[in-house]
Motif scaffolding. Structure first.
Motif, PDB file in Angstrom:
ATOM      1  N   GLU A  67       0.809  -1.202   0.000  1.00  0.00           N
ATOM      2  CA  GLU A  67       0.000   0.000   0.000  1.00  0.00           C
ATOM      3  C   GLU A  67       0.849   1.261   0.000  1.00  0.00           C
ATOM      4  OE1 GLU A  67      -3.036  -0.204  -0.472  1.00  0.00           O
ATOM      5  OE2 GLU A  67      -3.210  -2.357  -0.200  1.00  0.00           O
ATOM      6  N   LYS A  68       2.148   1.139   0.334  1.00  0.00           N
ATOM      7  CA  LYS A  68       3.008   2.310   0.340  1.00  0.00           C
ATOM      8  C   LYS A  68       3.715   2.432  -0.997  1.00  0.00           C
ATOM      9  CE  LYS A  68       3.920   2.369   5.289  1.00  0.00           C
ATOM     10  NZ  LYS A  68       4.955   2.400   6.338  1.00  0.00           N
ATOM     11  N   PRO A  69       3.576   3.559  -1.696  1.00  0.00           N
ATOM     12  CA  PRO A  69       4.194   3.714  -3.008  1.00  0.00           C
ATOM     13  C   PRO A  69       5.687   3.944  -2.895  1.00  0.00           C
ATOM     14  CG  PRO A  69       3.123   5.740  -2.372  1.00  0.00           C
ATOM     15  CD  PRO A  69       2.798   4.730  -1.311  1.00  0.00           C
ATOM     16  N   LEU A  70       6.351   3.718  -4.010  1.00  0.00           N
ATOM     17  CA  LEU A  70       7.771   4.002  -4.112  1.00  0.00           C
ATOM     18  C   LEU A  70       7.987   5.496  -4.049  1.00  0.00           C
ATOM     19  CD1 LEU A  70      10.308   2.240  -4.766  1.00  0.00           C
ATOM     20  CD2 LEU A  70       9.997   2.918  -7.131  1.00  0.00           C
ATOM     21  N   MET A  71       8.866   5.957  -3.195  1.00  0.00           N
ATOM     22  CA  MET A  71       9.108   7.378  -3.018  1.00  0.00           C
ATOM     23  C   MET A  71      10.482   7.733  -3.556  1.00  0.00           C
ATOM     24  SD  MET A  71       6.349   8.387  -1.505  1.00  0.00           S
ATOM     25  CE  MET A  71       6.789   9.985  -0.867  1.00  0.00           C
ATOM     26  N   LYS A  72      10.580   8.858  -4.240  1.00  0.00           N
ATOM     27  CA  LYS A  72      11.878   9.264  -4.769  1.00  0.00           C
ATOM     28  C   LYS A  72      12.788   9.773  -3.670  1.00  0.00           C
ATOM     29  CE  LYS A  72      12.409  11.363  -8.605  1.00  0.00           C
ATOM     30  NZ  LYS A  72      12.379  12.374  -9.654  1.00  0.00           N
ATOM     31  N   VAL A 245       9.210   5.819 -22.084  1.00  0.00           N
ATOM     32  CA  VAL A 245       8.424   5.655 -20.870  1.00  0.00           C
ATOM     33  C   VAL A 245       8.980   6.554 -19.781  1.00  0.00           C
ATOM     34  CG1 VAL A 245       7.606   4.063 -19.090  1.00  0.00           C
ATOM     35  CG2 VAL A 245       7.976   3.236 -21.409  1.00  0.00           C
ATOM     36  N   GLU A 246       8.089   7.234 -19.069  1.00  0.00           N
ATOM     37  CA  GLU A 246       8.481   8.020 -17.901  1.00  0.00           C
ATOM     38  C   GLU A 246       7.765   7.457 -16.677  1.00  0.00           C
ATOM     39  OE1 GLU A 246      10.600  10.612 -17.395  1.00  0.00           O
ATOM     40  OE2 GLU A 246      11.306  10.338 -19.462  1.00  0.00           O
ATOM     41  N   VAL A 247       8.549   7.084 -15.659  1.00  0.00           N
ATOM     42  CA  VAL A 247       7.990   6.591 -14.400  1.00  0.00           C
ATOM     43  C   VAL A 247       7.903   7.772 -13.444  1.00  0.00           C
ATOM     44  CG1 VAL A 247       8.227   4.953 -12.496  1.00  0.00           C
ATOM     45  CG2 VAL A 247       9.065   4.351 -14.788  1.00  0.00           C
ATOM     46  N   ILE A 248       6.716   8.039 -12.907  1.00  0.00           N
ATOM     47  CA  ILE A 248       6.545   9.213 -12.048  1.00  0.00           C
ATOM     48  C   ILE A 248       6.105   8.792 -10.649  1.00  0.00           C
ATOM     49  CG2 ILE A 248       5.947  10.629 -14.047  1.00  0.00           C
ATOM     50  CD1 ILE A 248       3.061  10.646 -13.014  1.00  0.00           C
ATOM     51  N   TYR A 249       6.491   9.627  -9.676  1.00  0.00           N
ATOM     52  CA  TYR A 249       6.221   9.327  -8.273  1.00  0.00           C
ATOM     53  C   TYR A 249       5.415  10.418  -7.573  1.00  0.00           C
ATOM     54  CZ  TYR A 249      10.063   6.136  -9.282  1.00  0.00           C
ATOM     55  OH  TYR A 249      10.868   5.175  -9.850  1.00  0.00           O
ATOM     56  N   ASN A 250       5.357  11.595  -8.178  1.00  0.00           N
ATOM     57  CA  ASN A 250       4.628  12.702  -7.563  1.00  0.00           C
ATOM     58  C   ASN A 250       4.223  13.703  -8.641  1.00  0.00           C
ATOM     59  OD1 ASN A 250       6.970  14.373  -8.062  1.00  0.00           O
ATOM     60  ND2 ASN A 250       7.886  13.449  -6.233  1.00  0.00           N
ATOM     61  N   MET A 251       3.569  14.784  -8.219  1.00  0.00           N
ATOM     62  CA  MET A 251       3.052  15.771  -9.166  1.00  0.00           C
ATOM     63  C   MET A 251       4.169  16.474  -9.928  1.00  0.00           C
ATOM     64  SD  MET A 251       0.130  16.934 -10.298  1.00  0.00           S
ATOM     65  CE  MET A 251      -1.123  16.683  -9.038  1.00  0.00           C
ATOM     66  N   ASP A 252       5.302  16.742  -9.271  1.00  0.00           N
ATOM     67  CA  ASP A 252       6.423  17.381  -9.962  1.00  0.00           C
ATOM     68  C   ASP A 252       6.929  16.511 -11.100  1.00  0.00           C
ATOM     69  OD1 ASP A 252       6.317  19.587  -8.308  1.00  0.00           O
ATOM     70  OD2 ASP A 252       7.837  18.825  -6.913  1.00  0.00           O
ATOM     71  N   ASP A 253       7.037  15.208 -10.839  1.00  0.00           N
ATOM     72  CA  ASP A 253       7.449  14.275 -11.894  1.00  0.00           C
ATOM     73  C   ASP A 253       6.465  14.302 -13.058  1.00  0.00           C
ATOM     74  OD1 ASP A 253       9.584  13.500 -10.381  1.00  0.00           O
ATOM     75  OD2 ASP A 253       8.690  11.633  -9.675  1.00  0.00           O
ATOM     76  N   PHE A 254       5.187  14.381 -12.725  1.00  0.00           N
ATOM     77  CA  PHE A 254       4.155  14.376 -13.759  1.00  0.00           C
ATOM     78  C   PHE A 254       4.327  15.569 -14.701  1.00  0.00           C
ATOM     79  CE2 PHE A 254      -0.175  15.534 -15.205  1.00  0.00           C
ATOM     80  CZ  PHE A 254      -0.479  14.378 -15.903  1.00  0.00           C
TER      81      PHE A 254
END
Length: 381
Positions: A67-72, A245-254
């Protein structure tokens, strides 16, 4: 449960190490960026420290840590939930509201079935098919009323073919308004939906048709960082189609990914499969994807799911604009009535139907005629 820490120069290398040692079902518990001390304190080198785990005696769906996402990046060794008690109360309130809505909806429906003996035999046979397909009693009654009116005003003795055509045309007319309100084409295509409905495969089919048939420039964005295998699956499709492909983890990445794909024709966004009946997962989604952008969102639903579960998921997405449905796994069921019920209850059309794993095949653009046809597959007129 086997837990291990990995250190690598970048996240891709760390994931390769984890996958090689723990396998595809490994789950990321935490990650953070650290810096390796350089010469006399200068030229510090960035590295990634990742903690991963796998439970050899439990399936992926049973591992609570996922349930915990990967965090940068993380300032501590673990994630702290500051307002856990308040959040729990909010979740309970939201659940009570959804349960109340469900109760009201059920009470408003008539539980009585249609008495078929009051209708001509040809109409009875048509209505029986609708009942077997799981069409709502409300819509069956509407069809029955329409067919009986057509029968009474017919200038000749109706045949079975006449009744069949009247009924099919009427069902198509119920769906047709949903397709007159189709939004204009948008650059960003976002697929959301629960676990196991085939979002990634469906996204690959859509992208393949855009690349192969329309020669469009396509990019992939994925927010599904909960399982390593999910990212690898999308990368496999990306390599076959020769798209980035771009893997994103938060809004800034998006937003960074959108900037990189600024000159592309279409961007397909793959999201993690979660239990979207729970509001917390909807909130997580809104923290990663900027829905204010020019995004078209498809709610991807398997027809093997229970209709009430589908409705609960749709209610969960009330704070996010869902443009259309994508119904998957038509090949794994013989009952299609729920598809019409969901569309007509929500007044949203289905954009695509899928019926297998083959990419880029096993997908078709939906239309009222095609959807109604599925109700009568294998039935003679």
């Amino acid at each position: 449960m086997k837990v291990k820490k990995y250190i690598a120069g970048n996240m891709s290398e760390a994931m390769k190490q984890i996958r090689a040692e723990l396998g595809d079902e490994a789950v990321i518990l935490n990650s953070k960026v650290t810096h390796k001390r350089g010469f006399i304190g200068l030229f510090r080198k960035k590295q990634f420290e990742v903690i991963a785990a796998v439970d050899p005696e439990s399936s992926v769906s049973q591992i609570k840590y996922k349930e915990k996402p990967l965090m940068k990046q993380n300032t501590g060794s673990h994630i702290v939930n500051v307002s856990e008690k308040e959040k729990l109360n909010d979740d309970l309130i939201q659940k009570e509201i959804l349960d109340l809505k469900k109760m009201v909806r059920e009470l408003s429906k008539s539980t009585a079935t249609i008495s078929l003996e009051h209708y001509p035999t040809f109409i009875q046979s048509f209505l029986i098919i609708l009942e077997k397909q799981g069409l709502s009693q409300n819509y069956i009654q509407a069809v029955a009323n329409h067919l009986l009116e057509k029968w009474r005003t017919s200038g000749k003795e109706p045949e079975q073919t006449d009744v069949w055509n009247w009924g099919r045309d009427y069902l198509e007319s119920l769906l047709a308004p949903l397709y007159k309100r189709v939004a204009k084409s948008k650059k960003y295509i976002n697929l959301v939906g629960p676990t196991g409905v085939g979002k990634t495969t469906t996204l690959a089919k859509m992208a393949a048709n855009a690349v192969i048939d329309k020669q469009q420039k396509v990019g992939f964005i994925t927010t599904d960082t909960y399982r390593i295998a999910a990212i690898e699956q999308l990368k496999t499709y990306a390599n076959l189609l020769n798209v980035p492909v771009e893997v994103i983890y938060n809004m800034d990445d998006f937003h960074e990914a959108l900037d990189k794909f600024n000159d592309f024709d279409l961007i397909f966004i793959d999201t993690a499969g979660r239990n979207y009946r729970e509001m917390q997962y909807i909130d997580e989604l809104k923290k990663v994807i900027d829905f204010r952008k020019e995004i078209k969102t498809y709610l991807t639903i398997s027809l093997t799911m229970k209709e009430e579960d589908i409705k609960a998921i749709l209610e969960g997405f009330s704070s996010i604009e869902v443009d259309h449905f994508i119904f998957t796994k038509l090949d794994e069921t013989t009952s299609y009535g729920s598809m019409l019920n969901i569309m007509m209850d929500s007044q949203k059309g289905a954009a695509y139907l899928t019926f297998g794993q083959d990419v880029p095949d096993d997908i078709e653009e939906a239309s009222p005629k095609m959807i109604v046809n599925h109700l009568f597959e294998g039935k003679s007129k």
